[in-house]
Structure formats: structure tokens, C-alpha cells
Design a protein around this motif. Structure first.
Motif, PDB file in Angstrom:
ATOM      1  N   ASP A 239       1.344 -13.307  34.962  1.00  0.00           N
ATOM      2  CA  ASP A 239       1.756 -14.275  36.046  1.00  0.00           C
ATOM      3  C   ASP A 239       1.106 -13.357  37.525  1.00  0.00           C
ATOM      4  O   ASP A 239       1.994 -12.139  37.477  1.00  0.00           O
ATOM      5  CB  ASP A 239       3.035 -14.270  35.907  1.00  0.00           C
ATOM      6  CG  ASP A 239       3.262 -15.206  34.888  1.00  0.00           C
ATOM      7  OD1 ASP A 239       2.499 -16.257  34.288  1.00  0.00           O
ATOM      8  OD2 ASP A 239       4.408 -15.100  34.227  1.00  0.00           O
TER       9      ASP A 239
ATOM     10  N   ASN B 274       3.359 -11.329  31.220  1.00  0.00           N
ATOM     11  CA  ASN B 274       4.093 -12.303  30.506  1.00  0.00           C
ATOM     12  C   ASN B 274       4.282 -12.361  29.228  1.00  0.00           C
ATOM     13  O   ASN B 274       5.242 -12.284  28.607  1.00  0.00           O
ATOM     14  CB  ASN B 274       3.391 -13.617  30.779  1.00  0.00           C
ATOM     15  CG  ASN B 274       3.801 -15.093  30.140  1.00  0.00           C
ATOM     16  OD1 ASN B 274       4.007 -14.868  29.131  1.00  0.00           O
ATOM     17  ND2 ASN B 274       4.085 -15.917  31.274  1.00  0.00           N
TER      18      ASN B 274
ATOM     19  N   THR C 175      -1.938 -17.741  36.376  1.00  0.00           N
ATOM     20  CA  THR C 175      -1.624 -17.338  35.028  1.00  0.00           C
ATOM     21  C   THR C 175      -2.732 -17.095  34.542  1.00  0.00           C
ATOM     22  O   THR C 175      -3.862 -17.962  34.533  1.00  0.00           O
ATOM     23  CB  THR C 175      -0.812 -18.235  34.138  1.00  0.00           C
ATOM     24  OG1 THR C 175       0.288 -18.528  34.808  1.00  0.00           O
ATOM     25  CG2 THR C 175      -0.604 -17.764  32.637  1.00  0.00           C
TER      26      THR C 175
ATOM     27  N   LYS D 185       0.115 -18.877  42.698  1.00  0.00           N
ATOM     28  CA  LYS D 185       0.502 -18.418  41.469  1.00  0.00           C
ATOM     29  C   LYS D 185      -0.525 -18.687  40.556  1.00  0.00           C
ATOM     30  O   LYS D 185      -1.126 -19.701  40.611  1.00  0.00           O
ATOM     31  CB  LYS D 185       1.869 -18.817  40.980  1.00  0.00           C
ATOM     32  CG  LYS D 185       3.098 -18.605  41.724  1.00  0.00           C
ATOM     33  CD  LYS D 185       4.292 -19.055  41.410  1.00  0.00           C
ATOM     34  CE  LYS D 185       5.473 -18.834  42.344  1.00  0.00           C
ATOM     35  NZ  LYS D 185       6.678 -19.309  41.880  1.00  0.00           N
TER      36      LYS D 185
ATOM     37  N   ASN E 113       1.051 -13.289  41.414  1.00  0.00           N
ATOM     38  CA  ASN E 113       1.398 -13.941  42.794  1.00  0.00           C
ATOM     39  C   ASN E 113       0.545 -13.521  43.809  1.00  0.00           C
ATOM     40  O   ASN E 113       0.331 -12.174  43.797  1.00  0.00           O
ATOM     41  CB  ASN E 113       2.956 -13.655  43.075  1.00  0.00           C
ATOM     42  CG  ASN E 113       3.824 -14.070  41.934  1.00  0.00           C
ATOM     43  OD1 ASN E 113       3.718 -15.272  41.449  1.00  0.00           O
ATOM     44  ND2 ASN E 113       4.729 -13.290  41.611  1.00  0.00           N
TER      45      ASN E 113
END
Length: 114
Positions: free
Chosen positions: A107, A87, A48, A46, A109
Motif C-alpha cells: 500500500d 500488505n 495498492t 493511495k 501513499n
């Protein structure tokens, strides 16, 4: 490295330079990518990521930001990217230097190749 994958993707999706850092003398408009955080669990990653859109005016920065958001809506179609979610998204003008910019935070993944 997710930053490199993202840079390659945005280089193909946008008509402006995509950078990792602000360099003096770079012609506006341009975009800067900055990973602000991340975690991992069993090869699932993950991240950001903040993407700053610089423009010659606040309006142009907002337009470029919108192009970034639109491009990122398709980022999860890239191999090993399992999600890219907006986000936050806001005016991020640098009041000290008077550089017009917007920032979109995503965000992301993804699967880490071993």
C-alpha cells in the motif's frame, strides 16, 4: 504515475529487469509491477501495488522477493512518497505454467503533482 516512479526506483535497486507485463522469452529472474487498486482525496493518492518476483526455482523467487521487500522499505524516501507498507507477501507460483514466483503487495501513499 506511481507505476513509472516505482519502476524507475526498482530498476536502480534491483539487479533484474523490472517489467509491467510478462513477455514470452524473457530470461528469468525478473520482476513484474501491477497496480491493483487505488484512490485519491485532495491530491493525496493511495495505490495498492503487487510486485511479482520470478525465479528459476521457488527458493530463487523467494530470495528475489526478499530483495524487493528490502528495497521497498526505503521507497518512502523518494520525493512525494509518504509511505510504502507491506500488505501481504506469499508464494504465488503459477501452477499452470510451472513458473516459480512470489508476490509482495504494498500500500503506497503519495502526493499527486498538479
Amino acid at each position: 504515475m506511481i507505476e513509472l516512479i516505482l519502476k524507475q526506483y526498482l530498476n536502480g535497486a534491483l539487479d533484474v529487469p523490472v517489467l509491467f507485463e510478462h513477455k514470452e522469452g524473457t530470461d528469468v529472474p525478473f520482476v513484474i509491477i501491477e497496480k491493483t487498486g487505488g484512490s485519491s482525496d485532495n491530491h493525496l493518492q493511495k495505490a495498492t501495488v503487487a510486485i511479482q518476483s520470478y525465479g528459476t526455482s521457488l527458493y530463487n523467487a523467494a530470495l528475489l522477493n526478499n530483495q524487493v521487500v528490502q528495497a521497498m522499505s526505503k521507497f518512502d524516501g523518494i520525493e512525494n512518497i509518504t509511505g510504502a507498507h507491506l500488505n501481504s507477501n506469499y508464494n504465488y507460483t503459477d501452477t499452470e505454467t510451472k513458473n516459480y514466483r512470489y508476490q509482495a503487495v504494498f500500500d503506497i501513499n503519495y502526493l499527486q503533482e498538479v
